[in-house]
Design an enzyme around this catalytic site. Structure first.
Site, mmCIF file in Angstrom:
data_model
loop_
_atom_site.group_PDB
_atom_site.id
_atom_site.type_symbol
_atom_site.label_atom_id
_atom_site.label_comp_id
_atom_site.label_asym_id
_atom_site.label_seq_id
_atom_site.Cartn_x
_atom_site.Cartn_y
_atom_site.Cartn_z
ATOM 1 N N LYS A 234 31.959 96.525 34.234
ATOM 2 C CA LYS A 234 30.855 96.780 35.185
ATOM 3 C C LYS A 234 29.708 97.493 34.471
ATOM 4 O O LYS A 234 28.535 97.143 34.636
ATOM 5 C CB LYS A 234 31.358 97.614 36.370
ATOM 6 C CG LYS A 234 32.219 96.795 37.327
ATOM 7 C CD LYS A 234 32.952 97.638 38.359
ATOM 8 C CE LYS A 234 33.870 96.727 39.182
ATOM 9 N NZ LYS A 234 34.760 97.449 40.092
ATOM 10 N N GLN B 298 36.080 103.397 41.684
ATOM 11 C CA GLN B 298 37.028 102.352 41.298
ATOM 12 C C GLN B 298 38.363 102.587 42.005
ATOM 13 O O GLN B 298 38.945 103.670 41.907
ATOM 14 C CB GLN B 298 37.210 102.347 39.770
ATOM 15 C CG GLN B 298 38.087 101.225 39.265
ATOM 16 C CD GLN B 298 37.493 99.838 39.530
ATOM 17 O OE1 GLN B 298 36.334 99.598 39.263
ATOM 18 N NE2 GLN B 298 38.303 98.936 40.055
ATOM 19 N N ASP C 280 29.983 98.934 47.232
ATOM 20 C CA ASP C 280 31.172 98.105 47.470
ATOM 21 C C ASP C 280 31.166 97.535 48.891
ATOM 22 O O ASP C 280 31.914 96.608 49.189
ATOM 23 C CB ASP C 280 32.453 98.948 47.283
ATOM 24 C CG ASP C 280 33.149 98.649 45.956
ATOM 25 O OD1 ASP C 280 32.908 97.574 45.385
ATOM 26 O OD2 ASP C 280 33.932 99.507 45.507
#
Ligand code: NAP
Length: 311
Positions: free
Chosen positions: A62, A106, A129
């Protein structure tokens, strides 16, 4: 664009997630450059807690992609032993920092940290997200919000494959998780598909699936879906990532039996190289959307955290 779904397919063509994600990353890079001309520098903060090896790989990828498109990225690491209070404290700091536009934690988080508490501590307008309940609610209501990256990436694959207009197509989503299945079904509904959701309690899942023009598989079972589940000409999006061990070593396979399915489908995503690359591309797209929503909120004189509630 012409609808490519055909009732007389030969072998399915591959839907090239690498090429399509490269196109998305180019779009992001272009927008980042345009924003830099206005002295706007979107930034993504990524928080990794603990030592999960797969999470380390995901975070590294990422950050690498963010750098490639010119998005400023900030990496925060906390040890496996970090307390929930420490994680929440860091999120509060990032929420309050006006130079940070996107916050990604994460997952999974080490036990006993409560993932839901952490997700809902993120300011929804920075929740790249798209997992915060305000974003989930906004998605269902059809308001512009931050939408989960994998389903957004799947929608782009479908539009690139079937054209802009998916109206009237019957889509079957296999799996109903909060991160893939449910938001995927919602996005397909908003694109005017008729949507069925198949899950572990569904009766005769293959028969339901055979009705579909579009199949999105997000189950986590290697090669569960084969040709017998598919209507001829169906477009198949395989979200599954399953690591299997065989005499040939370790390899990744999807939820769809690719070799079998491609004899019936008209187009299919390979694993790897299908949905996977789209997820990071849409994370970076979301960072730009978050930055734009925050600037719009500022221009209206609101606190960013009030913005989604007032939309
Ligand atoms: P999940 O939370 O475990 O959900 C799996 C879903 O599949 C559940 O809704 C479950 O039904 C359903 N299911 C299980 N067995 C089934 C069966 N035999 N028939 C029909 N439905 C069945 O998984 P997830 O997080 O959505 O992930 C799914 C897959 O996508 C995994 O392989 C994951 O690694 C992959 N993934 C890939 C990406 C990417 O970037 N490519 C991103 C996210 C996830 P119930 O609800 O009834 O239990």
């Amino acid at each position: 664009m012409t609808l490519l779904i055909s009732s007389t397919p030969t072998f399915a063509r591959d839907i090239d997630g690498k090429a399509i994600s490269a196109k998305v990353l180019d779009e992001v890079r272009e927008e980042v450059l345009a924003l830099a001309g206005q002295q706007i520098y979107p930034a993504l903060a990524v928080l990794l807690v603990g030592d999960d090896p797969a999470s380390h790989v995901y975070v590294r990828n990422k950050l690498l992609r963010a750098k490639e498109v010119g998005i400023r990225s900030l990496e925060y690491r906390l040890p496996e032993t970090a307390s929930q209070a420490q994680v929440l404290e860091l999120i509060a700091q990032l929420n309050a920092d006006p130079t940070v536009n996107g916050i990604l934690v994460q997952l999974p988080l080490p036990a006993p940290i409560d993932e839901q508490a952490v997700i809902h501590a993120i300011d929804p307008i920075k929740d790249v997200d798209g997992f915060h309940r305000e974003n989930v609610g906004g998605l269902v209501q059809g308001i512009e919000v931050l939408t989960p990256c994998t389903p957004s990436g799947c929608m782009r694959l479908l539009h690139e494959t079937c054209g802009d207009d998916l109206s009237g197509l019957h889509a079957v989503v296999i799996g109903r998780s909060n991160i893939v299945g449910k938001p995927m079904a919602t996005l397909l509904l908003q694109a005017n598909c008729s949507v069925s959701v198949v899950h572990s309690r569904s009766v005769d899942a293959p028969a339901l699936c055979r009705l579909a023009d579009i199949v999105v598989a997000a189950v986590g079972r290697p090669a569960l879906i084969d040709a017998s589940w598919l209507k001829p000409g169906a477009v198949v999006i395989d979200v599954g990532i399953n690591r299997i061990t065989s005499e040939f070593g370790n390899r990744l396979v999807g939820d769809v039996d690719y070799a079998s399915a491609r004899t019936v489908a008209s187009a299919i995503t390979p694993v790897p190289g299908g949905v996977g690359p789209m997820t990071i591309a849409y994370l970076l797209k979301n960072t730009l959307i978050a930055s734009r929503l925050q600037r719009a909120a500022q221009a209206r004189g609101q606190q960013p955290e009030d913005d989604l509630a007032l939309n």
